[in-house]
Design an enzyme around this catalytic site. Structure first.
Site: not given
Ligand code: IVH
Length: 670
Positions: A32, A36, A82, A110, A112, A309, A403
């Protein structure tokens, strides 16, 4: 022909040749590591000379080139996380902070996505590199694995260099199917789609059949250096990426103020369960990209965005009954059977209750109305009883005295929370679980023996002790429901192959209390065969570094039971590797590094520490986490810290990564 082109062609041919031997014939000619190395050399040349790259190349498609070694990738723009907010007030505070200095009337909301963040790099319209976030500055090169995700475009109609970021996820549908399969194969199920996606993404292709990366999906949400493309807002960035053919979530919206943002959050609170992927919140981003730089970021998160959240999902339902499930070691676990209720998009019918103490602590009774909660896990838990809803019809739960599977009297050891069925020898429930465990990945790894077959084997009376597994014939199981001759043949052949597993697998598969995979390896290293373990005394076992008295006592107790000794004898007669011949000649491959103690520290560039550890273990060495005077080698990668200094202080031999691979190469297995 230019020398680079010539070398690349040569590499293509060699890799294709070896990939065929490996994948199709199962007869590799090279290690391997060598394979690789070829792939890595080619990947490097491809990056430097994309003009000679062959996009139609076999391994680009099946991922044959995906090594189990991930190279580090430095992110040109750090991949940030974030900041989270959890309620309306915290969200309002975020708006307040933002608007104090930067007046804005446009935000993008958006969903998450709960997946794994990756960065994708396109050059001349070709997907050339994909990396995980890693620590934000340096991630792992998972390019080849990402190539196998259908929804990631391998080509884009754009000439300029383009980097985008997004999330790899596993759809719920694939997640359920995958777990069902794993359950049937006796493998551990994944706790949630995120773990499943992470496992799948980071797994080397060689361990997967070619379609296994199926089920992974991708959404783009971030365009790096958007200004370069004349893109001025996040909404336009999403549109720009979508127009290029990148998958972008449909569920996003431009909002003008906090109240509109809150409407979006409320709207998706329930509706998100209609999506085929897990979302755990909403990301709110300032729409105007030109303001992003001015606003800036903390060390870990931008100030122009925040993640809202959602709280964990809870629901009220009624406990219809409390059932008992019996584990491999006879432990009784109470399970609440619930009035089916919709929770986080799935119908929940059961909840784990852990043990009798928890039931009395929470005062959970049959017929109680309870609040149940599901975080990301599959099995929800009871948070609390709604005592106000009690009607007097509730029944206090008592652990059964006998049992439910074999009617033996249940015992509770003085120092244990658990209630047990003591009938280890013939309780059908324990036997069923033992078979499953024996065949599982960390045991004898017999694919095909999972829940269903274990039940069938016990119910048919074909397996009464574990060794009976090796006496099964195609004819004896082919008549089972959902089996048939073809599958039966496969299972029997799997069983047959498992006979040659290392003796440590057999030790682990026996299910001796406190003896899992690692302890089994320690025992196998020290004693080489089961015969020696059976006759070892307690102190000999306890003195092994990493074993200790509790484990030693458990091993002794196990082999003091004549039934277990008979079981081992039977394995031997049936040709299962008990290590017996090891003292003779066949131990060669196992013992080259036998007895040597390794400690790995720092970051290796050619493999993860786990992978390197696996390699030396295969040569009979032991790997531990801490440096002591018993350590023979400390392998020091990049940024090695205190373990390295300790090794220096103790005068332990230190190997650089290079020296380490050379050492392995000298055993011809690297
Ligand atoms: S924007 C500069 N948009 O959540 C940061 N992040 O908890 C840009 N994530 O690290 C991120 N959905 O992996 C963005 N619609 C969304 C997201 C998103 C999930 C994730 C991302 C980030 C994490 C933070």
């Amino acid at each position: 022909m230019n020398i680079f082109e010539a070398r690349m062609n040569e590499l293509y041919n060699q890799i294709e040749h070896h990939a065929r031997l490996y994948y199709e014939k199962d007869e590799p000619e090279i290690s391997d590591f060598d394979y690789d190395a070829l792939v890595r050399e080619l990947a490097d040349l491809e990056r430097e000379h994309p003009e000679f790259s062959r996009p139609d190349f076999l391994t680009h498609k099946v991922g044959g080139s995906a090594s189990n070694l991930f190279k580090p990738v430095e992110h040109e723009v750090p991949m940030l996380s974030l900041d989270n907010v959890f309620d309306n007030q915290e969200l309002a505070d975020f708006f307040g902070r933002l608007n104090r200095e930067h007046n804005s009337d446009s935000y993008v909301c958006e969903m998450k996505i709960d997946g794994i963040a990756v960065s994708l790099l396109y050059e001349n319209g070709e997907f050339v590199q994909g990396a995980t976030r890693g620590d934000g500055k340096v991630g792992e090169d998972v390019t080849e694995n990402l190539r196998e995700i259908d929804s990631i475009p391998k080509k884009l109609r754009i000439d300029s260099r383009l980097e985008i970021r997004g999330e790899v996820l596993m759809t719920l549908d694939s997640f359920r199917k995958l777990n069902q399969l794993r359950e049937e194969n006796g493998e551990k199920v994944f706790a949630n789609p995120r773990n499943a996606a992470a496992g799948n993404l980071r797994k080397a292709s060689k361990n997967l059949d070619s379609k296994s990366r199926r089920g992974l999906d991708f959404f783009a949400y971030y365009l790096v250096d958007a200004e370069k493309f004349g893109v001025k807002t996040q909404a336009d960035a999403l549109k720009f990426m979508a127009d290029l053919g990148l998958p972008v979530q449909a569920a996003y919206q431009v909002c003008e103020n906090l109240s509109e943002v809150w409407d979006f959050i409320s709207h998706w609170h329930e509706k998100r369960f209609e999506l085929d992927y897990v979302t755990d919140g909403v990301v709110i981003k300032l729409n105007d990209l030109t303001q992003w730089n001015a606003i800036g970021a903390t060390s870990h998160a931008p100030r122009w965005a925040v993640a809202f959240k959602y709280p964990p999902e809870e629901a009220l339902t009624k406990i219809l009954a409390i059932n008992i499930s019996i584990g491999r070691t006879g432990v009784l676990t109470p399970v609440a059977i619930l009035e089916p209720v919709n929770l986080a998009g799935t119908i929940v019918k059961r909840a784990g209750l852990h043990n009798a103490d928890e039931i009395s602590r929470k005062d959970i009774r049959v017929n109680d109305v309870v609040r149940i909660r599901k975080a990301a896990e599959i099995i929800p838990e009871v948070v609390a009883v709604e005592k106000d809803s009690r009607t007097g019809q509730e029944i206090i739960f008592e652990m059964p005295k006998r049992c439910p599977a074999c009617n033996s009297e249940i015992v509770r050891l003085p120092d244990e929370v658990a209630y047990r069925c003591p009938n280890r020898a013939s309780c059908p429930a324990q036997l069923r679980e033992s078979i499953k465990y024996f065949a599982s990945r960390d045991g004898m790894n017999i694919k095909g023996i999972g829940s269903r077959l274990s039940i069938q084997l016990v119910e048919s009376g074909l397996v009464k002790i574990l060794s009976d597994i090796y006496e099964l014939k195609v004819e004896s199981i082919s008549g089972f429901k959902r089996m048939g001759e073809k599958l039966a043949r496969k299972v029997i052949s799997e069983i047959d192959q498992s006979k040659t597993r290392p003796v440590s697998s057999l030790i682990a598969a026996l299910g001796i209390r406190f003896i899992g995979k690692n302890a089994a390896e320690l025992l196998a290293d020290r004693f080489r065969n089961l015969e020696a373990i059976m006759s070892a005394d307690e102190s000999e076992i306890a003195n092994i570094d990493g074993m200790g008295e509790v484990r030693a006592r458990s091993v002794r107790a196990f082999f003091q039971d004549d039934e277990n000794v008979r079981l081992i004898r039977r394995f031997e007669e049936l040709g299962v590797n008990t290590g017996k011949s090891v003292s003779g000649s066949s131990s060669q491959t196992q013992t080259q590094l036998s007895g040597k103690n390794f400690v790995f520290t720092g970051t290796l560039s050619n493999a993860t520490r786990e992978e390197a550890a696996e390699k030396v273990k295969n040569l009979g060495a032991r790997v531990s986490n801490s440096v002591s005077s018993k350590t023979d080698y400390v392998v020091a990668g990049e940024k090695a810290g205190s373990k390295l200094s300790r090794a220096e202080a103790l005068g332990v031999k230190i190997l650089t990564e290079r020296e380490f691979w050379d050492l392995l190469a000298s055993y011809n297995i690297a």
